[in-house]
Design an enzyme around this catalytic site. Structure first.
Site, PDB file in Angstrom:
ATOM      1  N   ASP A   9       0.866  -1.338  -0.047  1.00  0.00           N
ATOM      2  CA  ASP A   9       0.042   0.048   0.108  1.00  0.00           C
ATOM      3  C   ASP A   9       0.746   1.199   0.157  1.00  0.00           C
ATOM      4  N   LEU A  57      -0.184   4.052   1.060  1.00  0.00           N
ATOM      5  CA  LEU A  57      -0.393   5.002   2.004  1.00  0.00           C
ATOM      6  C   LEU A  57      -0.858   6.287   1.713  1.00  0.00           C
ATOM      7  N   THR A  92     -16.041  -2.342  -9.418  1.00  0.00           N
ATOM      8  CA  THR A  92     -17.332  -1.597  -8.846  1.00  0.00           C
ATOM      9  C   THR A  92     -18.186  -1.777  -9.961  1.00  0.00           C
ATOM     10  N   ASP A  93     -19.457  -1.510  -9.371  1.00  0.00           N
ATOM     11  CA  ASP A  93     -20.824  -1.542 -10.149  1.00  0.00           C
ATOM     12  C   ASP A  93     -20.884  -0.321 -11.105  1.00  0.00           C
ATOM     13  N   GLU A  94     -19.748   0.876 -10.486  1.00  0.00           N
ATOM     14  CA  GLU A  94     -20.055   1.907 -11.388  1.00  0.00           C
ATOM     15  C   GLU A  94     -19.653   1.936 -12.963  1.00  0.00           C
ATOM     16  N   TYR A  99     -13.470   8.385 -12.275  1.00  0.00           N
ATOM     17  CA  TYR A  99     -13.109   7.167 -11.638  1.00  0.00           C
ATOM     18  C   TYR A  99     -14.075   5.921 -12.356  1.00  0.00           C
ATOM     19  N   ALA A 111     -14.558   5.450 -15.311  1.00  0.00           N
ATOM     20  CA  ALA A 111     -13.893   5.070 -16.671  1.00  0.00           C
ATOM     21  C   ALA A 111     -12.503   4.553 -16.343  1.00  0.00           C
ATOM     22  N   LYS A 148     -11.780   2.730 -13.869  1.00  0.00           N
ATOM     23  CA  LYS A 148     -12.137   1.249 -13.318  1.00  0.00           C
ATOM     24  C   LYS A 148     -12.458   0.438 -14.362  1.00  0.00           C
ATOM     25  N   ASN A 166     -21.893  -0.325  -3.485  1.00  0.00           N
ATOM     26  CA  ASN A 166     -21.485   0.580  -2.414  1.00  0.00           C
ATOM     27  C   ASN A 166     -21.470  -0.217  -0.858  1.00  0.00           C
ATOM     28  N   TYR A 221     -26.535  16.017  -2.192  1.00  0.00           N
ATOM     29  CA  TYR A 221     -26.147  16.347  -3.640  1.00  0.00           C
ATOM     30  C   TYR A 221     -27.724  16.480  -4.126  1.00  0.00           C
ATOM     31  N   GLY A 276     -22.619  14.995 -13.605  1.00  0.00           N
ATOM     32  CA  GLY A 276     -22.921  13.598 -14.068  1.00  0.00           C
ATOM     33  C   GLY A 276     -23.154  12.447 -13.186  1.00  0.00           C
ATOM     34  N   HIS A 277     -23.841  12.937 -12.065  1.00  0.00           N
ATOM     35  CA  HIS A 277     -24.425  12.118 -10.962  1.00  0.00           C
ATOM     36  C   HIS A 277     -25.142  10.710 -11.274  1.00  0.00           C
TER      37      HIS A 277
HETATM   38  P1  NAD Z   1      -9.909   3.443  -0.357  1.00  0.00           P
HETATM   39  O1  NAD Z   1      -9.847   4.465  -1.121  1.00  0.00           O
HETATM   40  O2  NAD Z   1     -10.600   3.215   1.030  1.00  0.00           O
HETATM   41  O3  NAD Z   1      -8.466   2.766  -0.247  1.00  0.00           O
HETATM   42  C1  NAD Z   1      -7.534   2.769  -1.341  1.00  0.00           C
HETATM   43  C2  NAD Z   1      -6.346   2.135  -0.762  1.00  0.00           C
HETATM   44  O4  NAD Z   1      -5.277   2.066  -1.810  1.00  0.00           O
HETATM   45  C3  NAD Z   1      -5.596   3.187   0.322  1.00  0.00           C
HETATM   46  O5  NAD Z   1      -5.035   2.373   1.262  1.00  0.00           O
HETATM   47  C4  NAD Z   1      -4.463   3.757  -0.576  1.00  0.00           C
HETATM   48  O6  NAD Z   1      -3.507   4.008   0.298  1.00  0.00           O
HETATM   49  C5  NAD Z   1      -4.133   2.640  -1.500  1.00  0.00           C
HETATM   50  N1  NAD Z   1      -3.473   3.165  -2.909  1.00  0.00           N
HETATM   51  C6  NAD Z   1      -3.773   4.209  -3.521  1.00  0.00           C
HETATM   52  N2  NAD Z   1      -3.133   4.298  -4.671  1.00  0.00           N
HETATM   53  C7  NAD Z   1      -2.183   3.480  -4.520  1.00  0.00           C
HETATM   54  C8  NAD Z   1      -0.957   3.011  -5.334  1.00  0.00           C
HETATM   55  N3  NAD Z   1      -0.528   3.633  -6.362  1.00  0.00           N
HETATM   56  N4  NAD Z   1      -0.176   2.018  -4.906  1.00  0.00           N
HETATM   57  C9  NAD Z   1      -0.662   1.314  -3.908  1.00  0.00           C
HETATM   58  N5  NAD Z   1      -1.724   1.592  -3.113  1.00  0.00           N
HETATM   59  C10 NAD Z   1      -2.300   2.693  -3.407  1.00  0.00           C
HETATM   60  O7  NAD Z   1     -10.661   2.487  -1.201  1.00  0.00           O
HETATM   61  P2  NAD Z   1     -11.843   1.244  -0.845  1.00  0.00           P
HETATM   62  O8  NAD Z   1     -13.037   1.983  -0.869  1.00  0.00           O
HETATM   63  O9  NAD Z   1     -11.618   0.457   0.206  1.00  0.00           O
HETATM   64  O10 NAD Z   1     -11.925   0.537  -2.376  1.00  0.00           O
HETATM   65  C11 NAD Z   1     -10.978  -0.739  -2.589  1.00  0.00           C
HETATM   66  C12 NAD Z   1     -11.469  -1.117  -3.939  1.00  0.00           C
HETATM   67  O11 NAD Z   1     -12.644  -1.662  -4.076  1.00  0.00           O
HETATM   68  C13 NAD Z   1     -11.200  -0.137  -5.108  1.00  0.00           C
HETATM   69  O12 NAD Z   1     -10.503  -0.824  -6.207  1.00  0.00           O
HETATM   70  C14 NAD Z   1     -12.727   0.295  -5.421  1.00  0.00           C
HETATM   71  O13 NAD Z   1     -12.506   0.591  -6.873  1.00  0.00           O
HETATM   72  C15 NAD Z   1     -13.404  -0.896  -4.909  1.00  0.00           C
HETATM   73  N6  NAD Z   1     -14.563  -0.701  -4.814  1.00  0.00           N
HETATM   74  C16 NAD Z   1     -15.097  -0.031  -3.544  1.00  0.00           C
HETATM   75  C17 NAD Z   1     -16.487   0.154  -3.336  1.00  0.00           C
HETATM   76  C18 NAD Z   1     -16.568   0.995  -2.256  1.00  0.00           C
HETATM   77  O14 NAD Z   1     -18.072   0.878  -1.889  1.00  0.00           O
HETATM   78  N7  NAD Z   1     -16.015   1.717  -1.276  1.00  0.00           N
HETATM   79  C19 NAD Z   1     -17.459  -0.682  -4.044  1.00  0.00           C
HETATM   80  C20 NAD Z   1     -16.873  -1.454  -4.878  1.00  0.00           C
HETATM   81  C21 NAD Z   1     -15.771  -1.573  -5.437  1.00  0.00           C
HETATM   82  O1  DAU Z   2     -20.788   1.760  -6.233  1.00  0.00           O
HETATM   83  C1  DAU Z   2     -19.687   1.511  -5.670  1.00  0.00           C
HETATM   84  C2  DAU Z   2     -18.889   2.865  -5.262  1.00  0.00           C
HETATM   85  O2  DAU Z   2     -19.607   3.376  -4.351  1.00  0.00           O
HETATM   86  C3  DAU Z   2     -17.338   2.724  -5.408  1.00  0.00           C
HETATM   87  O3  DAU Z   2     -16.899   2.254  -6.708  1.00  0.00           O
HETATM   88  C4  DAU Z   2     -16.834   3.793  -4.892  1.00  0.00           C
HETATM   89  O4  DAU Z   2     -15.249   3.854  -4.854  1.00  0.00           O
HETATM   90  C5  DAU Z   2     -17.168   4.517  -3.762  1.00  0.00           C
HETATM   91  O5  DAU Z   2     -16.820   5.820  -3.307  1.00  0.00           O
HETATM   92  C6  DAU Z   2     -18.803   4.901  -3.949  1.00  0.00           C
HETATM   93  O6  DAU Z   2     -19.136   5.650  -4.765  1.00  0.00           O
HETATM   94  P1  DAU Z   2     -20.353   6.626  -4.575  1.00  0.00           P
HETATM   95  O7  DAU Z   2     -20.191   7.840  -5.384  1.00  0.00           O
HETATM   96  O8  DAU Z   2     -21.537   5.992  -4.758  1.00  0.00           O
HETATM   97  O9  DAU Z   2     -20.274   6.892  -2.792  1.00  0.00           O
HETATM   98  P2  DAU Z   2     -20.314   8.485  -2.164  1.00  0.00           P
HETATM   99  O10 DAU Z   2     -20.109   8.009  -0.750  1.00  0.00           O
HETATM  100  O11 DAU Z   2     -19.289   9.292  -2.586  1.00  0.00           O
HETATM  101  O12 DAU Z   2     -21.789   8.877  -2.456  1.00  0.00           O
HETATM  102  C7  DAU Z   2     -22.784   8.251  -2.392  1.00  0.00           C
HETATM  103  C8  DAU Z   2     -24.125   8.870  -2.702  1.00  0.00           C
HETATM  104  O13 DAU Z   2     -24.318   9.954  -1.815  1.00  0.00           O
HETATM  105  C9  DAU Z   2     -23.980   9.554  -3.892  1.00  0.00           C
HETATM  106  O14 DAU Z   2     -25.095   9.435  -4.909  1.00  0.00           O
HETATM  107  C10 DAU Z   2     -23.492  10.892  -3.820  1.00  0.00           C
HETATM  108  C11 DAU Z   2     -23.969  11.291  -2.514  1.00  0.00           C
HETATM  109  N1  DAU Z   2     -23.315  12.219  -1.734  1.00  0.00           N
HETATM  110  C12 DAU Z   2     -22.160  11.898  -1.446  1.00  0.00           C
HETATM  111  C13 DAU Z   2     -21.357  12.830  -0.610  1.00  0.00           C
HETATM  112  C14 DAU Z   2     -19.970  12.505  -0.288  1.00  0.00           C
HETATM  113  C15 DAU Z   2     -23.941  13.115  -1.123  1.00  0.00           C
HETATM  114  O15 DAU Z   2     -25.324  13.332  -1.533  1.00  0.00           O
HETATM  115  N2  DAU Z   2     -23.320  14.194  -0.188  1.00  0.00           N
HETATM  116  C16 DAU Z   2     -21.937  13.976  -0.075  1.00  0.00           C
HETATM  117  O16 DAU Z   2     -21.387  14.609   0.690  1.00  0.00           O
END
Ligand code: NAD
Ligand code: DAU
Length: 352
Positions: A34, A36, A131-133, A157, A159, A161, A186, A214, A290-291
């Site tokens: 990682d 970090l 991700t589902d996105e 983001y 695009a 992934k 999510n 939002y 683009g929400h």
């Molecule tokens: P996060 O942002 O919490 O953590 C990302 C981690 O990657 C961090 O520890 C960061 O330090 C590390 N990192 C970033 N760039 C790096 C690099 N160049 N080299 C090494 N380490 C690096 O992310 P998360 O929410 O835990 O997501 C993890 C994975 O799951 C991602 O690939 C994301 O696309 C996917 N994902 C997330 C969600 C979600 O809801 N959070 C849902 C579906 C898929």
């Molecule tokens: O669907 C999986 C994805 O879920 C992951 O791939 C992403 O890494 C992860 O960040 C997440 O994306 P979202 O954009 O859905 O998550 P976020 O928590 O940023 O936003 C969730 C919803 O809430 C989204 O519709 C935007 C809205 N939002 C978000 C923030 C940060 C708000 O209304 N207010 C806010 O302040």
């Protein structure tokens, strides 16, 4: 498969995957690579950092030499790639770092694995967490993404992934590398960086800061508890069919505004505030560019083929999550000091 390299293991989902595998496989080496970044936090893994089967390496997935050294030195035969830039709003502000880490980083890992494994594919697996996105957005009146849904990413983001997913499939189809991809909805739970909706809302309730919603809060997300995701990742890594994609979802569709009200209900109760006291913090702000309107995941392939089911109900998971953040204020304070508030002010225009 013996030794597993997990990238991005100090982040939100990665830390749960590391904890799960370090506990479940005491006779295997679990290596966490990682960089970090702001999102990676060694404190997310305090409870496992001294485990004899765990190694942490600070470094970048874009560093080909380092990745090769790790694969060779630790006899890595399984790679789970979670390292990424993950926040949609940040990708709108600064897309280039998303292309670097998510696209070039994944490609670097693939190439290092290809060179080090040198065509000896038996017992090897390259598993990419997506991700589902990548599937785009759904209308309000029905439908869900399945594994055959056409890719249609809208944010920098998603695009990035989508692009990394294509490279993973290309390495399978071109070189015969055993690969897996899962696309998850999510996640929520402990240790999520408070730029994302759920921890941001809980932190703002705690500080009596405005809660930015939002648009009109009508966008829908499908929520899965992160521990259910970690279990699914372990199952897919060990039992998934090479070359396949698996969708993972919680079947918990919720409008953002309803989720924020749920969080307020739970947090106000736990903080001893009067019912609904924090509702006045809700502030509708300019919509995300683009929400995507709605995400929903059809995970029937994973359920049918590998027998996975989410175990944590949404109500119970939200209750546990709010409790965890309120009980771990020092974690919140450590990750929101310094740079976080600069970012917060940039995005939310000093609305505190
Ligand atoms: P996060 O942002 O919490 O953590 C990302 C981690 O990657 C961090 O520890 C960061 O330090 C590390 N990192 C970033 N760039 C790096 C690099 N160049 N080299 C090494 N380490 C690096 O992310 P998360 O929410 O835990 O997501 C993890 C994975 O799951 C991602 O690939 C994301 O696309 C996917 N994902 C997330 C969600 C979600 O809801 N959070 C849902 C579906 C898929
Ligand atoms: O669907 C999986 C994805 O879920 C992951 O791939 C992403 O890494 C992860 O960040 C997440 O994306 P979202 O954009 O859905 O998550 P976020 O928590 O940023 O936003 C969730 C919803 O809430 C989204 O519709 C935007 C809205 N939002 C978000 C923030 C940060 C708000 O209304 N207010 C806010 O302040």
């Amino acid at each position: 498969m013996r030794n597993i390299l997990i990238t991005g293991g100090a982040g939100f989902i990665g830390s749960h995957v590391v904890r799960f595998m370090v506990g479940k496989y005491p006779d295997r080496r679990i290596v966490n690579l990682d960089k970090l970044t702001y999102a990676g936090n060694p404190a997310n893994l305090r409870d496992v950092e001294n485990s004899p089967n765990y190694t942490f390496i600070k470094g970048d997935i874009c560093d080909y030499e380092l990745v090769c050294r790790i694969i060779r030195d630790h006899g890595i035969d399984g790679i789970v790639n979670l390292a990424a830039e993950t926040h949609v709003d940040r990708s709108i502000l600064d897309p280039l770092v998303f292309a670097r880490t998510n696209v070039m980083g994944t490609l670097t890992l693939l190439q290092a694995a290809r060179d080090c494994w040198n065509g000896e594919w038996s017992g090897k697996m390259f598993y990419h967490i997506s991700t589902d996105e990548v599937y785009g957005a759904l209308p309000l009146d029905g439908g869900a993404f399945d594994e055959t849904t056409r890719y249609d990413p809208h944010s920098p983001y998603s695009a990035s992934k989508a692009s990394s997913d294509h490279f993973v499939r290309a390495y399978h189809d071109t070189y015969g590398m055993p690969t897996l991809i899962s696309n998850c909805s999510n996640n929520y739970g402990a240790y999520q960086f408070p730029e994302k909706l759920i921890p941001l809302t809980i932190n703002n309730i705690r500080h009596r800061r405005v809660i930015p919603v939002y648009g009109r809060g009508e966008n829908i997300r499908d929520w899965l508890h992160v521990e259910d995701h970690a279990r699914a990742i372990d199952l897919i890594l060990h039992s998934g069919r090479a070359g396949e994609t698996y969708n993972i979802g919680g079947n918990n569709e919720c409008r953002n505004i309803d989720l924020v009200r749920m969080l307020i209900g739970a947090a106000d109760r736990m903080l001893g505030r009067s019912e609904g006291e924090s509702l006045s913090l809700i502030t509708f702000v300019e919509d995300r560019a683009g929400h995507d309107l709605r995400y929903a995941i059809d995970s029937s392939k994973l359920q049918r083929e590998l027998g996975w089911q989410p175990a944590i109900t949404f109500e119970d998971g939200i209750e546990r999550t709010v409790r965890w953040y309120l009980d771990n204020e020092e974690w919140f304070d450590s990750v929101t000091s310094g740079e976080y508030m600069l970012y917060y002010d940039k995005v939310y225009g000093n609305r505190r």
